[in-house]
Motif scaffolding. Structure first.
Motif, PDB file in Angstrom:
ATOM      1  N   LEU A  51       0.832  -1.200   0.000  1.00 46.49           N
ATOM      2  CA  LEU A  51       0.000   0.000   0.000  1.00 46.49           C
ATOM      3  C   LEU A  51       0.875   1.261   0.000  1.00 46.49           C
ATOM      4  CD1 LEU A  51      -2.480  -1.213   2.771  1.00 46.49           C
ATOM      5  CD2 LEU A  51      -2.833  -1.404   0.305  1.00 46.49           C
ATOM      6  N   CYS A  52       1.942   1.233  -0.752  1.00 49.40           N
ATOM      7  CA  CYS A  52       2.852   2.377  -0.949  1.00 49.40           C
ATOM      8  C   CYS A  52       3.750   2.656   0.253  1.00 49.40           C
ATOM      9  CB  CYS A  52       2.103   3.656  -1.314  1.00 49.40           C
ATOM     10  SG  CYS A  52       0.695   3.451  -2.404  1.00 49.40           S
ATOM     11  N   ASN A  53       3.760   1.754   1.247  1.00 49.42           N
ATOM     12  CA  ASN A  53       4.587   2.007   2.425  1.00 49.42           C
ATOM     13  C   ASN A  53       5.411   0.790   2.801  1.00 49.42           C
ATOM     14  OD1 ASN A  53       3.980   4.726   3.381  1.00 49.42           O
ATOM     15  ND2 ASN A  53       1.888   3.941   3.553  1.00 49.42           N
ATOM     16  N   GLN A 179      -1.504  -0.559   8.581  1.00 48.98           N
ATOM     17  CA  GLN A 179      -0.156   0.002   8.477  1.00 48.98           C
ATOM     18  C   GLN A 179       0.241   0.618   9.812  1.00 48.98           C
ATOM     19  OE1 GLN A 179       0.919   1.380   4.511  1.00 48.98           O
ATOM     20  NE2 GLN A 179      -1.158   2.186   4.374  1.00 48.98           N
ATOM     21  N   GLN A 180       0.054  -0.157  10.858  1.00 48.32           N
ATOM     22  CA  GLN A 180       0.350   0.334  12.195  1.00 48.32           C
ATOM     23  C   GLN A 180       0.893  -0.801  13.030  1.00 48.32           C
ATOM     24  OE1 GLN A 180      -2.941   2.691  14.196  1.00 48.32           O
ATOM     25  NE2 GLN A 180      -3.758   2.553  12.128  1.00 48.32           N
ATOM     26  N   ASP A 181       1.531  -0.447  14.098  1.00 47.08           N
ATOM     27  CA  ASP A 181       1.962  -1.420  15.088  1.00 47.08           C
ATOM     28  C   ASP A 181       0.696  -1.919  15.798  1.00 47.08           C
ATOM     29  OD1 ASP A 181       2.521  -2.315  17.778  1.00 47.08           O
ATOM     30  OD2 ASP A 181       4.569  -1.601  17.483  1.00 47.08           O
ATOM     31  N   LEU A 182       0.421  -3.212  15.682  1.00 51.10           N
ATOM     32  CA  LEU A 182      -0.860  -3.733  16.153  1.00 51.10           C
ATOM     33  C   LEU A 182      -0.974  -3.738  17.674  1.00 51.10           C
ATOM     34  CD1 LEU A 182      -3.150  -4.683  14.220  1.00 51.10           C
ATOM     35  CD2 LEU A 182      -0.952  -4.671  13.101  1.00 51.10           C
ATOM     36  N   VAL A 183       0.141  -3.900  18.356  1.00 49.14           N
ATOM     37  CA  VAL A 183       0.111  -3.888  19.824  1.00 49.14           C
ATOM     38  C   VAL A 183      -0.198  -2.466  20.303  1.00 49.14           C
ATOM     39  CG1 VAL A 183       1.489  -4.257  21.905  1.00 49.14           C
ATOM     40  CG2 VAL A 183       1.645  -5.875  20.010  1.00 49.14           C
ATOM     41  N   ASN A 213      -4.152   1.082  -3.733  1.00 51.44           N
ATOM     42  CA  ASN A 213      -3.008   1.853  -4.202  1.00 51.44           C
ATOM     43  C   ASN A 213      -1.732   1.025  -4.173  1.00 51.44           C
ATOM     44  OD1 ASN A 213      -4.589   4.089  -4.551  1.00 51.44           O
ATOM     45  ND2 ASN A 213      -4.100   4.967  -2.541  1.00 51.44           N
ATOM     46  N   CYS A 214      -0.903   1.220  -5.182  1.00 48.09           N
ATOM     47  CA  CYS A 214       0.412   0.562  -5.274  1.00 48.09           C
ATOM     48  C   CYS A 214       0.308  -0.953  -5.192  1.00 48.09           C
ATOM     49  CB  CYS A 214       1.361   1.043  -4.180  1.00 48.09           C
ATOM     50  SG  CYS A 214       1.558   2.810  -4.062  1.00 48.09           S
ATOM     51  N   SER A 215      -0.820  -1.542  -5.553  1.00 50.91           N
ATOM     52  CA  SER A 215      -0.977  -2.984  -5.349  1.00 50.91           C
ATOM     53  C   SER A 215      -1.282  -3.753  -6.626  1.00 50.91           C
ATOM     54  CB  SER A 215      -2.090  -3.250  -4.322  1.00 50.91           C
ATOM     55  OG  SER A 215      -1.834  -2.564  -3.125  1.00 50.91           O
ATOM     56  N   ALA A 216      -1.062  -3.113  -7.779  1.00 49.52           N
ATOM     57  CA  ALA A 216      -1.390  -3.773  -9.047  1.00 49.52           C
ATOM     58  C   ALA A 216      -0.682  -5.120  -9.166  1.00 49.52           C
ATOM     59  CB  ALA A 216      -1.021  -2.875 -10.214  1.00 49.52           C
ATOM     60  N   ASN A 217       0.519  -5.209  -8.584  1.00 46.93           N
ATOM     61  CA  ASN A 217       1.246  -6.480  -8.657  1.00 46.93           C
ATOM     62  C   ASN A 217       1.249  -7.238  -7.338  1.00 46.93           C
ATOM     63  OD1 ASN A 217       2.001  -6.150 -11.401  1.00 46.93           O
ATOM     64  ND2 ASN A 217       3.489  -4.615 -10.702  1.00 46.93           N
ATOM     65  N   ASP A 218       0.567  -6.664  -6.353  1.00 46.82           N
ATOM     66  CA  ASP A 218       0.492  -7.334  -5.043  1.00 46.82           C
ATOM     67  C   ASP A 218      -0.810  -8.137  -5.013  1.00 46.82           C
ATOM     68  OD1 ASP A 218       0.993  -8.087  -2.489  1.00 46.82           O
ATOM     69  OD2 ASP A 218       1.078  -6.071  -1.635  1.00 46.82           O
ATOM     70  N   VAL A 219      -0.828  -9.172  -5.876  1.00 49.78           N
ATOM     71  CA  VAL A 219      -2.053  -9.923  -6.127  1.00 49.78           C
ATOM     72  C   VAL A 219      -1.786 -11.417  -6.000  1.00 49.78           C
ATOM     73  CG1 VAL A 219      -3.989 -10.214  -7.726  1.00 49.78           C
ATOM     74  CG2 VAL A 219      -2.488  -8.238  -7.950  1.00 49.78           C
ATOM     75  N   TYR A 220      -2.710 -12.126  -5.391  1.00 50.43           N
ATOM     76  CA  TYR A 220      -2.604 -13.582  -5.361  1.00 50.43           C
ATOM     77  C   TYR A 220      -3.293 -14.148  -6.586  1.00 50.43           C
ATOM     78  CZ  TYR A 220      -3.196 -18.410  -3.999  1.00 50.43           C
ATOM     79  OH  TYR A 220      -3.188 -19.787  -3.993  1.00 50.43           O
ATOM     80  N   LYS A 221      -2.746 -15.264  -7.102  1.00 52.59           N
ATOM     81  CA  LYS A 221      -3.284 -15.834  -8.335  1.00 52.59           C
ATOM     82  C   LYS A 221      -3.261 -17.349  -8.262  1.00 52.59           C
ATOM     83  CE  LYS A 221      -0.614 -15.660 -11.988  1.00 52.59           C
ATOM     84  NZ  LYS A 221      -0.155 -16.243 -13.254  1.00 52.59           N
ATOM     85  N   ILE A 222      -4.318 -17.960  -8.768  1.00 52.44           N
ATOM     86  CA  ILE A 222      -4.325 -19.415  -8.933  1.00 52.44           C
ATOM     87  C   ILE A 222      -4.411 -19.694 -10.426  1.00 52.44           C
ATOM     88  CG2 ILE A 222      -5.592 -21.556  -8.502  1.00 52.44           C
ATOM     89  CD1 ILE A 222      -6.675 -20.338  -5.951  1.00 52.44           C
ATOM     90  N   ASP A 223      -3.460 -20.474 -10.944  1.00 58.26           N
ATOM     91  CA  ASP A 223      -3.516 -20.877 -12.353  1.00 58.26           C
ATOM     92  C   ASP A 223      -4.344 -22.143 -12.452  1.00 58.26           C
ATOM     93  OD1 ASP A 223      -1.830 -18.924 -13.637  1.00 58.26           O
ATOM     94  OD2 ASP A 223      -0.186 -19.793 -12.461  1.00 58.26           O
ATOM     95  N   VAL A 224      -5.313 -22.139 -13.365  1.00 61.77           N
ATOM     96  CA  VAL A 224      -6.171 -23.323 -13.472  1.00 61.77           C
ATOM     97  C   VAL A 224      -6.219 -23.853 -14.896  1.00 61.77           C
ATOM     98  CG1 VAL A 224      -7.589 -22.580 -11.528  1.00 61.77           C
ATOM     99  CG2 VAL A 224      -8.320 -22.002 -13.857  1.00 61.77           C
TER     100      VAL A 224
END
Ligand code: C2O
Length: 575
Positions: A51-53, A179-183, A213-224
């Motif tokens: 996400l750009c960060n 995009q934060q420290d979860l604790v 944003n900034c995630s065009a290539n941050d994608v999961y894919k299954i080839d079938v």
């Protein structure tokens, strides 16, 4: 001629013998105890770019999602967890029944102290009679937002699935990303007295997908391959949301829920609350192309903000060109489509007719819902940004559960006083129109009591529990998860539970570990309390758990070693 017949008979007999022998062999193999699987889990930070960060997230072995634990039914699993992060950590094996191994269950301050930075602990449990898709996740603060992974239990060798062997299997984990420290986020939210900020993204196997944003290539894919059938092991690992999932133009056939086979049920979409798993079969029977697998919000509460951007992954046929149309996931229901949720729930039936308890020894009735406590009533320093200037809380039977500083299991085992009480009420103190008559704003009293109240169950008692949603502040679908057990969901409905009109399925109800109690409705579950220990039951929306929507069951020992919780392991962490 006679001789020939005899020879033929002999041949047939030896063939039969061979078959029988082979079968015996398979059976012998499948009834012997399982093997032991060892895993090394290190809690480590991982730098990710999303996400750009760029930021550090907490992971296991620097994998996100975390490593898959593979096993077979009846196997023993030993996972050594070493904490190399700056945070406390524990892991919960979600859906594992932990027979006589409550010490390895994992919820912090319930069964164990958190494992401190630099420390380690060995989780050790057996998957007795369990197979299917389960998962593991952190059970300290909000770390499970990134600390999760699949736990896949295959049937014993030689035992097929009760459906045609799929061509391939894929794990599909639905999550939320901040995009934060979860604790730190948990601390801030709890101090504010109000709800959590919305997630920055939904994720499929850790990927937000092209709509972010900034995630065009941050994608999961299954080839079938065209014509083949795939099994997707869907895992609801979200933190504070429930979500719909669908694949454009493809049907999903549910064959397993929460690690238990179901009668096949075909649907356009499914809903997974956090804590729920579903195995679905998908046949690649559409024209060659790239299809969206979509995940989007299910929000049944009123006036709650949530992330509304769909997370997309690809279900991509061999031969689909790079720029072949990405079909929109028009199949996702609207965020508040309660009917879509009910339709799938109606379709869930156990494959086998189960051993549903018919007689009941312990009848319980717990309300679940929201509260607004008066500002300053508990912690005067608290900011009061909740409804009407109050402090938000959640409760069961109007008690907001407080996690103690000493794990309940340890205190119970050591007989040390002062860490919990045994006075959790079996029914609400007040009966009223829970759904519609609920007071939802001051001057009505919307407050809850607070305490580490437990409910003690006799070993072997047959329990029925009615979970009733309330309308205080808002009604909502709550994914209620019970540790240490699966339970039969024998009934559910909308409105207030009415024993006169409620209809129960005692023949083939689904056997689950997490039940999404219908918004403004109720669910009835049954289980036999035959696993001694301390078992937390809570709403799997992390915020609600923190707000107190939880109770701990203490299940007493029975007779002899097979009904008694063993000693704690020697490396049990200290607080
Ligand atoms: Cu998956 Cu106590 O949780």
């Amino acid at each position: 001629m006679v001789k020939l017949v005899t020879t033929f008979k002999y041949a047939l007999l030896s063939l039969l013998y061979l078959c029988a022998h082979n079968m015996l062999h398979v059976m012998a193999q499948s009834t012997k105890g399982g093997s032991t699987r060892f895993y090394d889990f290190k809690v480590q930070l991982l730098e990710v770019n999303k996400l750009c960060n760029t930021r550090n997230i907490v992971t296991i072995n620097q994998k996100y999602p975390g490593p898959v634990v593979y096993a077979q039914e009846d196997d023993r699993v030993i996972v050594k967890l070493t904490n190399e992060s700056p945070y406390n950590a524990t892991i919960h094996w979600h859906g594992v029944r932990q027979i006589l191994s409550c010490w390895s269950d994992g919820p912090s301050y319930i069964t164990q102290c958190p494992i401190q930075p630099g420390q380690s602990f060995k989780y050790d449990f057996t998957l007795a009679g369990q197979k299917g898709t389960l998962f593991w996740h952190a059970h300290f603060s909000w770390l499970r937002a990134t600390v999760y992974g699949a736990l896949i239990v295959y049937p014993k060798t030689g035992v097929p699935y009760p459906f045609k062997q799929p061509y391939e299997e894929h794990i599909v984990i639905l999550g939320e990303y901040w995009q934060q420290d979860l604790v730190q986020l948990e601390r801030t939210v709890m101090a504010s007295g109000t709800a959590a900020p919305i997630a920055d993204a939904y994720t499929i196997n850790g990927h937000p997908g092209p709509k972010y944003n900034c995630s065009a290539n941050d994608v999961y894919k299954i080839d079938v391959l065209p014509g083949k059938t795939y099994m997707l092991r869907l895992i609801g690992a979200l933190l504070n949301m429930e979500s719909f999932f669908s694949i454009a133009n493809h049907k999903l056939t549910i064959v397993e829920a929460d690690g238990e086979y179901t009668k096949p049920f075909t649907t356009d979409q499914v809903m997974l609350g956090p804590g729920q798993t579903l195995n679905v079969l998908v046949t690649a029977d559409q024209p060659i192309g790239r299809y969206s697998m979509a995940m989007g919000p299910y929000m049944s509460a009123q006036h709650v903000a949530f992330q509304n951007i769909t997370s997309i992954a690809y279900f991509q046929y061999l031969g689909a060109t790079q720029n072949s149309v990405v079909l929109p996931a028009s199949l996702l229901p609207r965020f508040n489509d309660n009917l879509a949720v009910k339709t799938v729930m109606d379709g869930l039936k156990s494959l086998e007719t189960g051993n549903v308890p018919k007689e009941i020894d312990t009848n319980l009735f717990f309300t679940i819902g929201m509260n607004v406590n008066k500002c300053g009533s508990r912690t005067p320093k608290q900011n009061c940004l909740g409804v009407n200037g109050g402090v938000m809380a959640a409760s069961m039977n109007n008690n907001s559960f407080i996690r103690p500083d000493t794990p309940i299991l340890q205190a119970y085992y050591d007989h040390t006083n002062g860490h919990f009480t045994e006075d959790f009420p079996e029914t609400p103190l007040k009966f009223y129109d829970f759904v519609n008559g609920a007071p939802n704003s001051p001057p009505n009293n919307t407050g809850s009591t607070h305490g580490t109240r437990t409910k003690v169950l006799e070993y072997g008692s047959r329990v029925q529990l009615i979970l009733q949603d309330t309308g205080t502040v808002t009604t909502e679908n709550h994914p209620i998860h019970l540790h240490g057990y699966s339970f039969y969901v024998v009934g559910y409905g909308s409105g207030n539970y009415n024993p006169q009109t409620a209809s129960f399925n005692l023949v083939d109800p689904p056997y689950m570990n997490t039940i999404g109690v219908p918004v403004g409705g109720w669910a009835a579950i049954r289980f036999i309390a035959d696993n001694p220990g301390v078992w937390i039951m809570h709403c799997h929306l992390e915020l609600h758990f923190d707000w107190g929507l939880s109770v701990a069951f203490i299940v007493k020992n029975g007779q002899g070693p097979t009904e008694t919780l063993p000693h704690p392991p020697p490396d049990m962490p200290r607080c």
